[in-house]
Design a protein around this motif. Structure first.
Motif, PDB file in Angstrom:
ATOM      1  N   SER A 154       0.763  -1.288  -0.098  1.00  0.00           N
ATOM      2  CA  SER A 154       0.358  -0.033  -0.036  1.00  0.00           C
ATOM      3  C   SER A 154       0.684   1.344  -0.182  1.00  0.00           C
ATOM      4  CB  SER A 154      -0.783   0.151   1.415  1.00  0.00           C
ATOM      5  OG  SER A 154      -1.744  -0.938   1.314  1.00  0.00           O
TER       6      SER A 154
ATOM      7  N   PHE B 288      -3.678  -1.722  -5.212  1.00  0.00           N
ATOM      8  CA  PHE B 288      -4.979  -0.818  -5.169  1.00  0.00           C
ATOM      9  C   PHE B 288      -5.302  -0.443  -6.691  1.00  0.00           C
ATOM     10  CE2 PHE B 288      -5.574   4.339  -4.230  1.00  0.00           C
ATOM     11  CZ  PHE B 288      -6.921   4.053  -4.415  1.00  0.00           C
TER      12      PHE B 288
ATOM     13  N   GLU C   4       1.144   4.324  -4.083  1.00  0.00           N
ATOM     14  CA  GLU C   4       1.481   2.969  -4.107  1.00  0.00           C
ATOM     15  C   GLU C   4       2.880   2.636  -4.771  1.00  0.00           C
ATOM     16  OE1 GLU C   4      -1.346   3.409  -3.634  1.00  0.00           O
ATOM     17  OE2 GLU C   4      -2.209   2.144  -2.030  1.00  0.00           O
TER      18      GLU C   4
ATOM     19  N   THR D 222      -2.604   8.117   0.493  1.00  0.00           N
ATOM     20  CA  THR D 222      -3.892   8.254  -0.473  1.00  0.00           C
ATOM     21  C   THR D 222      -4.722   9.359  -0.211  1.00  0.00           C
ATOM     22  OG1 THR D 222      -3.442   5.882  -0.691  1.00  0.00           O
ATOM     23  CG2 THR D 222      -5.352   6.920  -1.784  1.00  0.00           C
TER      24      THR D 222
ATOM     25  N   ARG E 204     -11.280   2.157  -2.380  1.00  0.00           N
ATOM     26  CA  ARG E 204     -10.539   2.651  -1.234  1.00  0.00           C
ATOM     27  C   ARG E 204     -10.269   1.336  -0.310  1.00  0.00           C
ATOM     28  NH1 ARG E 204      -9.305   7.539   0.415  1.00  0.00           N
ATOM     29  NH2 ARG E 204      -7.595   6.330   1.629  1.00  0.00           N
ATOM     30  N   GLY E 205      -8.950   1.111   0.018  1.00  0.00           N
ATOM     31  CA  GLY E 205      -8.690  -0.212   0.862  1.00  0.00           C
ATOM     32  C   GLY E 205      -8.368  -1.233   0.050  1.00  0.00           C
ATOM     33  N   GLY E 206      -8.269  -0.913  -1.372  1.00  0.00           N
ATOM     34  CA  GLY E 206      -8.231  -2.019  -2.281  1.00  0.00           C
ATOM     35  C   GLY E 206      -6.684  -3.001  -2.449  1.00  0.00           C
ATOM     36  N   SER E 207      -5.664  -2.522  -1.651  1.00  0.00           N
ATOM     37  CA  SER E 207      -4.663  -3.395  -1.792  1.00  0.00           C
ATOM     38  C   SER E 207      -4.988  -4.776  -1.426  1.00  0.00           C
ATOM     39  CB  SER E 207      -3.594  -2.692  -0.851  1.00  0.00           C
ATOM     40  OG  SER E 207      -3.229  -1.416  -1.369  1.00  0.00           O
TER      41      SER E 207
HETATM   42  N1  ASP Z   1      -3.840   3.419  -0.442  1.00  0.00           N
HETATM   43  C1  ASP Z   1      -5.078   2.732  -0.554  1.00  0.00           C
HETATM   44  C2  ASP Z   1      -6.043   3.584   0.352  1.00  0.00           C
HETATM   45  O1  ASP Z   1      -5.712   4.193   1.249  1.00  0.00           O
HETATM   46  C3  ASP Z   1      -5.491   1.227  -0.720  1.00  0.00           C
HETATM   47  C4  ASP Z   1      -4.911   0.583   0.282  1.00  0.00           C
HETATM   48  O2  ASP Z   1      -4.183   1.121   1.304  1.00  0.00           O
HETATM   49  O3  ASP Z   1      -5.444  -0.414   0.576  1.00  0.00           O
HETATM   50  O4  ASP Z   1      -7.290   3.513  -0.004  1.00  0.00           O
END
Ligand code: ASP
Ligand code: ADP
Ligand code: MG
Length: 459
Positions: free
Chosen positions: A40, A189, A123, A46, A203-206
């Motif tokens: 990430s 991501f 990333e 991000t 979001r959070g897609g890693s």
């Molecule tokens: N950096 C991206 C986010 O904050 C993906 C991730 O951290 O999973 O959404």
């Protein structure tokens, strides 16, 4: 090939010190088997990139430059503590971001495709730092842009992988690295459409990137490194006595993620279930504990295992003005409208005689949902066959998750009375036919109390 895929989240990549720990973990594992890492952006980066684009769009030159400064400083400082020769690569990536941000400034708008290209730079910065650090310390590694590995549809900001194409792409771009003993450090991501337009996975897609790559490369395991000891019986930020679960099933983990447990991106498990790839959730701040194993079937006894909650949600209620209207038909059309709006139903509940029904959607999907609902039901609304659609955003979702909960007699009653004892009103209840989740909608200001009470009741 016995490949281990490991994903490091934002906090696990949050500073030079943390990146070194992540690199050490990779190095140790690579002594035993091939390893691929998915990384990430550094924590909060991000958010910073998105905020910079907003400022650019609004013409806030001062804010834009100040943010670019923060971005550069954070990564420069990190490089200086790890490996100063990476600075050139870092400056060049920040230059790419600056160019897109200035383009947004000139246009006065943020084209979705440019946004996706720009926000994946977080990333790319962390992948570059980790790869160069590993290589300089004797473990050959190479940063790989997820856009060269994951092929997606063209839904910018929330793309879905095309698995067959992704497998083929990985065969061309990642396999050769693994075959040559090089450790690929892939950006989480992001991906790209088949014709090369940059996308992101939400979001959070890693986490999702890691599971896509694990499936596409037939990995034998996926380890997701984060900042808690594993998947817990509740979010430890709101329930201090939450316990780490040794094992959860794919279904339980998927339900928890879907219902707001941030520890996993909601779509992470889908690519893995078919291939039965085991997943571990582990803490990069506490290497001594094993974490949680996610597997097809768990040994523990059936019953409630974890409680989760979600705040940014809206309850939409629809009620026919008279019982003469076919509620079923209205429901069918409302569901069609929601599907057309690309909205996900988090919970759905209906009553029989009045034919009224309500459902829960994410706040960010509310506008599109309402537009489609009001357009599709315009006739009934204008002629008063339907009461005006009601929207209540002062609500929160609580979900209790566990395999075989139906076998636990009296459970629903116990949950409801635990919530009522806290003076929290229950607004709606839904139990999916999977019997893995009971969803309860409550007033927003009572949500945290309700979560703690339900957790206590289930412990
Ligand atoms: N950096 C991206 C986010 O904050 C993906 C991730 O951290 O999973 O959404
Ligand atoms: P990363 O940056 O590593 O992806 P996230 O912040 O996305 O990490 O997810 C980890 C966080 O998820 C934890 O710090 C914790 O507060 C939160 N969380 C929510 N529900 C749970 C749960 N049931 N078990 C563990 N952590 C949870
Ligand atoms: Mg995360």
């Amino acid at each position: 090939m016995n490949l281990l895929v490991m994903k490091f989240g934002g906090t696990s990549m949050g500073s030079a010190e943390r990146i070194k720990v992540a690199a050490d973990i990779c190095r140790d594992q690579k002594l035993q088997r091939p390893v691929l890492a998915v990384v990430s952006a550094m924590s909060k980066v991000t958010d910073l990139l998105l905020d910079t684009l907003l400022k650019a769009e609004a013409g806030d030159d001062h804010g834009l430059e100040a943010n670019l400064q923060i971005l550069a400083e954070r990564h420069r400082e990190c490089c200086q503590q790890m490996l100063s020769r990476t600075l050139n690569g870092i400056e060049s990536l920040i230059g790419d971001f600056r160019r897109i941000a200035h383009g947004v400034r000139m246009l006065g708008e943020r084209p979705p495709r440019s946004v996706d290209e720009a926000i994946a730079i977080g990333e790319r910065l962390s992948a570059l730092m980790m790869a160069e650090y590993l290589t300089s310390t004797g473990t050959p590694a190479q940063a790989v842009n997820g856009a060269d590995a994951i092929v997606t549809d063209a839904v910018f900001g929330n793309a879905t992988p095309l698995m067959a194409e992704t497998r083929e792409r990985c065969r061309l771009t990642i396999r050769p690295l693994l075959d040559n003993g090089i450790l690929p450090i892939v950006t989480g991501f992001n991906g790209a459409t088949a014709d090369g337009r940059p996308t992101t996975l939400g979001r959070g897609g890693s986490d999702f990137s890691a599971s896509i790559l694990a499936a596409a490369l037939d990995a034998s395991e996926l380890w997701i490194w984060t900042d808690v000891n594993g998947i817990m019986s509740a979010d430890p930020r709101s329930v201090p006595n939450a316990r780490v679960l040794d094992e959860v099933s794919y279904n339980e983990a998927a339900e928890l993620a879907y219902n707001g447990a941030k520890v996993l991106h909601p779509r992470t498990l889908a690519p893995l279930i078919e291939r039965q790839i085991p997943v571990w959730s582990k803490n990069s701040f506490n290497l001594a504990v094993p974490g949680t194993k996610i597997v097809s079937t768990v040994k523990s006894k059936p019953g409630p295992r974890a409680v989760t909650s979600m705040v940014n949600v809206a309850l939409v209620s629809i009620e026919p003005a008279s019982a003469a209207i076919s509620g079923t038909r209205i429901m069918a059309r409302a569901l069609e409208a929601l599907a057309a709006a690309n909205a996900e139903l988090l919970a759905f509940s209906s009553s029989s005689y009045r034919q009224s029904f309500c459902f829960l959607v994410r706040n960010e999907e509310l506008d599109a949902s309402m537009r489609m609902l009001e357009a599709d039901l315009a006739l009934e609304l204008t002629h008063g066959y339907l009461k005006p659609i009601e929207v209540d955003q002062n609500v929160g979702l609580l979900a209790v998750v566990g395999e075989g909960m139906r076998g636990t007699s009296g459970l629903a009653g116990r949950l409801f009375s635990a919530i009522s004892k806290q003076d929290v009103n229950i607004i709606a209840i839904a139990q999916g036919s999977s019997e893995i989740t009971i969803s309860i909608v409550v007033r927003r200001d009572g949500l945290e109390r309700a979560v703690r009470a339900v957790h206590e009741e289930c412990s």
